[in-house]
Design an enzyme around this catalytic site. Structure first.
Site, mmCIF file in Angstrom:
data_model
loop_
_atom_site.group_PDB
_atom_site.id
_atom_site.type_symbol
_atom_site.label_atom_id
_atom_site.label_comp_id
_atom_site.label_asym_id
_atom_site.label_seq_id
_atom_site.Cartn_x
_atom_site.Cartn_y
_atom_site.Cartn_z
ATOM 1 C CB SER A 126 52.741 108.584 55.717
ATOM 2 O OG SER A 126 51.936 107.425 55.851
ATOM 3 C CG ASP A 138 55.464 101.584 47.595
ATOM 4 O OD1 ASP A 138 56.062 101.659 48.688
ATOM 5 O OD2 ASP A 138 54.226 101.594 47.503
ATOM 6 C CE LYS A 165 57.629 102.789 52.846
ATOM 7 N NZ LYS A 165 56.217 103.137 52.977
ATOM 8 N NE ARG A 168 60.632 97.910 50.708
ATOM 9 C CZ ARG A 168 59.390 98.160 50.322
ATOM 10 N NH1 ARG A 168 59.063 99.362 49.871
ATOM 11 N NH2 ARG A 168 58.475 97.214 50.398
ATOM 12 N NE ARG A 201 56.122 98.035 46.983
ATOM 13 C CZ ARG A 201 55.053 97.788 46.218
ATOM 14 N NH1 ARG A 201 55.208 97.345 44.998
ATOM 15 N NH2 ARG A 201 53.835 97.980 46.676
HETATM 16 C C1 S3P Z 1 50.660 103.121 50.822
HETATM 17 C C2 S3P Z 1 51.444 104.185 51.185
HETATM 18 C C3 S3P Z 1 52.903 104.109 51.266
HETATM 19 C C4 S3P Z 1 53.441 102.935 50.470
HETATM 20 C C5 S3P Z 1 52.689 101.668 50.745
HETATM 21 C C6 S3P Z 1 51.224 101.829 50.388
HETATM 22 C C7 S3P Z 1 49.191 103.278 50.837
HETATM 23 O O1 S3P Z 1 53.285 103.942 52.620
HETATM 24 O O2 S3P Z 1 54.811 102.751 50.752
HETATM 25 O O3 S3P Z 1 53.207 100.602 49.985
HETATM 26 O O4 S3P Z 1 48.485 102.447 50.257
HETATM 27 O O5 S3P Z 1 48.724 104.247 51.435
HETATM 28 P P1 S3P Z 1 53.422 105.196 53.628
HETATM 29 O O6 S3P Z 1 52.094 105.790 53.834
HETATM 30 O O7 S3P Z 1 53.981 104.604 54.887
HETATM 31 O O8 S3P Z 1 54.386 106.140 52.959
#
Ligand code: S3P
Length: 450
Positions: A166, A315, A342, A346, A388
Site C-alpha cells: 500500500s 485503481d 476501498k 468494489r 471509480r
Molecule cells: C493511493 C494508493 C492506493 C490507491 C489510492 C491512492 C495513494 O491506495 O488505491 O487511490 O495515493 O497512495 P492503497 O495505498 O490503500 O493501496
C-alpha cells in the site's frame, strides 16, 4: 446527480486529463514542509485533494490558489502549528493516512475525522507501524477506525515489513520517518506506486533504495523548496483508454499523462487483451515521467490479472472489469482483496452492476471471474458512493444497448471533477479531427512482448 449514457459513436479523440490525484496530495504536503515558496501547476482541484490543502492550511501553511490548478505553497521549514479544531479528511483516505504519519511526530495534539464511509476504512495498517515508532495514536472508532487522535511524540526510526502493498501505508511511515530519529525503512510484499519516494528525492530529501527493494528515509531533513508540474492522472485516463480500446476502430491520444511505470501496468493489460497501445515519455525533468499514450481499439479478449500486477492496477480494476465484460472469453482478477476496503466493496459493486447490465460474473473472495459476452444492456446502476465505480459504469454504458443511468454520480468530484464534460464530448464529438499527427516515434508499451 446522475449520468445518462448511451452507446458511443466511433471514438477519435485527443484529450488531456486532470492532474494526478496521488501526486497532488504529496506535492502539497512536501511543499508545505519545504523551506520556501513552491508553485504547483497541474494540481487536481478535486474534493479529495482539497482536503489535503485545507488540512495543511489548518496546520499553519499559507496556500494560495490563484487558479483551480495552480497552488502557491509557502513552506515553513517543517514548522507546523497546532490546528484550531479537528481536521476533516472528508472521504479522502490518502489525506487521513498520510496525515496520520505526518502528525505522529509533531509536538502537538490533533484529531482527524472523516465521513461515514472513510470511517469504515482500515486505519490499523498505518497506526501499528507508527506506534512501533513511538507514536501515541488512539483510533476512537471500532477496530481502530477513525476518528484518530494523535498526541505528537518523539519518534524513532524502525524497519517495517508491511503486510500490505500500500502506497498510503508506505508514505505515512516515510513522512513519520522524516520527523524520526535515525533511519526508517519500509519493505513491501510487492512494490506499490512510488510517488512519495520520487518526490522526496525531487525535494532533495535523502532516501535510499535498499538492495532487497525496501525504501529508507533519514530523519531531521528539510525539503528544499521547488516548483512542480503535476502530470495528468493515468488512472483517470484509464476510463477513456478502455472506451477507445474496446471499440474496434476507436482511436485515442492522451497527452501529458503521468507515465510512472508503477502506474502504467494497465497499458500492458490492455495490450494482452488485444488493444494496440503505444506510449512516449516526453519529459522526466521533474522526477515523474510524463508523455503521450496512443490506443487503437480492437475486439478484446479475456485475460488474467493477478499477483504483482494488482497493486499497480488497483485503481483501474473497476474499468478493467468492464473491459473484461466487453471482451470475448473469461477475464479473471485474483489477489485483489484490497478492493473490498476501498470507497466501497468494489468486488461486490462491480459484480452487482455488471450483472444488472447482463454480464455473467462470479464473485470470488479476492476478485472476480467475468465471462465476457461482447455486449451489455443498458440498466440503472449504482455508484455505491464510489467515484471509480461511477466512472467505470458510465463507460460501460457507452457499449450498451439502450440507456444506462448511473445514480449518485456526484462522487466523481473526488478524483475527476470534469468527468461529465469529458463523457458528453465522447457521446457528442465535435467534428474536429486530431490537431497533431500521431507521433510515429511512440514506442510500444511494456507488455507488447508478453
Ligand atoms: C493511493 C494508493 C492506493 C490507491 C489510492 C491512492 C495513494 O491506495 O488505491 O487511490 O495515493 O497512495 P492503497 O495505498 O490503500 O493501496
Amino acid at each position: 446527480m446522475e449520468f445518462r449514457v448511451r452507446r458511443a459513436p466511433r471514438i477519435e479523440a485527443e484529450i488531456t486529463v486532470p492532474g494526478d490525484k496521488s501526486i497532488s496530495h504529496r506535492a502539497v504536503i512536501l511543499a508545505s514542509l519545504s523551506n520556501g515558496v513552491c508553485v504547483l501547476r497541474g494540481f487536481l482541484p478535486s474534493d479529495d485533494c482539497m482536503r489535503t490543502v485545507q488540512a495543511m492550511r489548518a496546520l499553519g501553511i499559507k496556500i494560495e490558489q490563484p487558479e483551480p490548478e495552480m497552488l502557491i505553497v509557502h513552506g515553513k521549514k517543517r514548522l507546523l502549528t497546532p490546528p484550531a479544531g479537528e481536521i476533516d479528511c472528508g472521504n479522502s483516505a490518502t489525506t487521513m493516512r498520510l496525515l496520520t504519519g505526518l502528525l505522529a511526530g509533531q509536538p502537538f495534539e490533533s484529531r482527524l475525522v472523516g465521513e461515514a464511509t472513510l470511517s469504515r476504512r482500515p486505519m490499523e495498517r498505518v497506526i501499528t507501524p507508527l506506534r512501533e515508532m513511538g507514536a501515541d495514536i488512539v483510533a476512537e472508532g471500532p477496530n481502530e477506525s477513525p476518528p484518530i487522535r494523535i498526541r505528537g511524540s518523539k519518534l524513532r526510526g524502525i524497519e517495517y515489513n508491511s503486510p500490505v502493498a500500500s502506497a498510503q501505508v508506505k508514505s505515512a511511515i516515510l513522512l513519520a520517518g522524516l520527523f524520526a530519529k535515525g533511519k526508517t525503512t519500509v519493505n513491501e510484499p510487492t512494490p506499490s506506486r512510488n510517488h512519495t519516494e520520487l518526490m522526496l528525492s525531487y525535494f532533495l530529501v535523502r532516501t535510499a533504495k535498499e538492495e532487497d527493494g525496501g525504501i529508507s528515509i533519514f530523519g531531521d531533513q528539510v525539503p528544499e523548496s521547488r516548483d512542480f508540474n503535476i502530470p495528468g492522472d493515468i488512472s483517470s485516463a484509464a476510463f477513456w483508454l478502455v472506451a477507445a480500446g474496446a471499440q474496434p476502430g476507436g482511436h485515442l491520444l492522451v497527452r501529458d499523462a503521468g507515465l510512472n511505470d508503477t502506474r502504467t501496468t494497465l497499458l500492458g493489460v490492455l495490450i494482452r487483451m488485444g488493444a494496440q497501445v503505444r506510449e512516449a515519455v516526453e519529459d522526466v525533468d521533474q522526477a515523474e515521467p510524463r508523455g503521450t499514450v496512443e490506443i487503437t481499439g480492437a475486439p478484446l479478449k479475456g485475460t488474467v490479472i493477478q499477483g504483482k500486477e494488482i497493486p499497480q492496477v488497483i485503481d483501474e480494476l473497476p474499468i478493467l472489469a468492464v473491459a473484461g465484460a466487453l471482451a470475448s472469453g473469461t477475464t479473471t482478477i485474483r489477489h485483489a482483496q484490497e478492493l473490498r476496503v476501498k470507497e466501497t466493496d468494489r468486488i461486490a459493486a462491480i459484480a452487482h452492476n455488471l450483472r444488472a447490465m447482463g454480464a455473467q460474473v462470479i464473485e470470488l473472495n479476492d476478485g472476480l471471474e467475468i465471462h465476457g459476452r461482447g455486449s451489455l444492456r443498458g440498466a440503472r446502476v449504482a455508484s455505491f458512493g464510489d467515484h471509480r465505480i461511477a466512472m467505470a459504469f458510465a463507460v460501460a454504458g457507452l457499449f450498451a444497448d439502450g440507456d444506462t443511468i448511473v445514480q449518485d454520480a456526484q462522487c466523481v468530484q473526488e478524483s475527476y471533477p470534469n468527468f461529465r464534460e469529458a463523457l458528453d464530448e465522447i457521446m457528442n464529438p465535435k467534428k474536429v479531427r486530431m490537431t497533431t499527427p500521431v507521433i510515429s516515434s511512440l514506442s510500444p508499451s511494456k507488455g507488447d512482448d508478453e
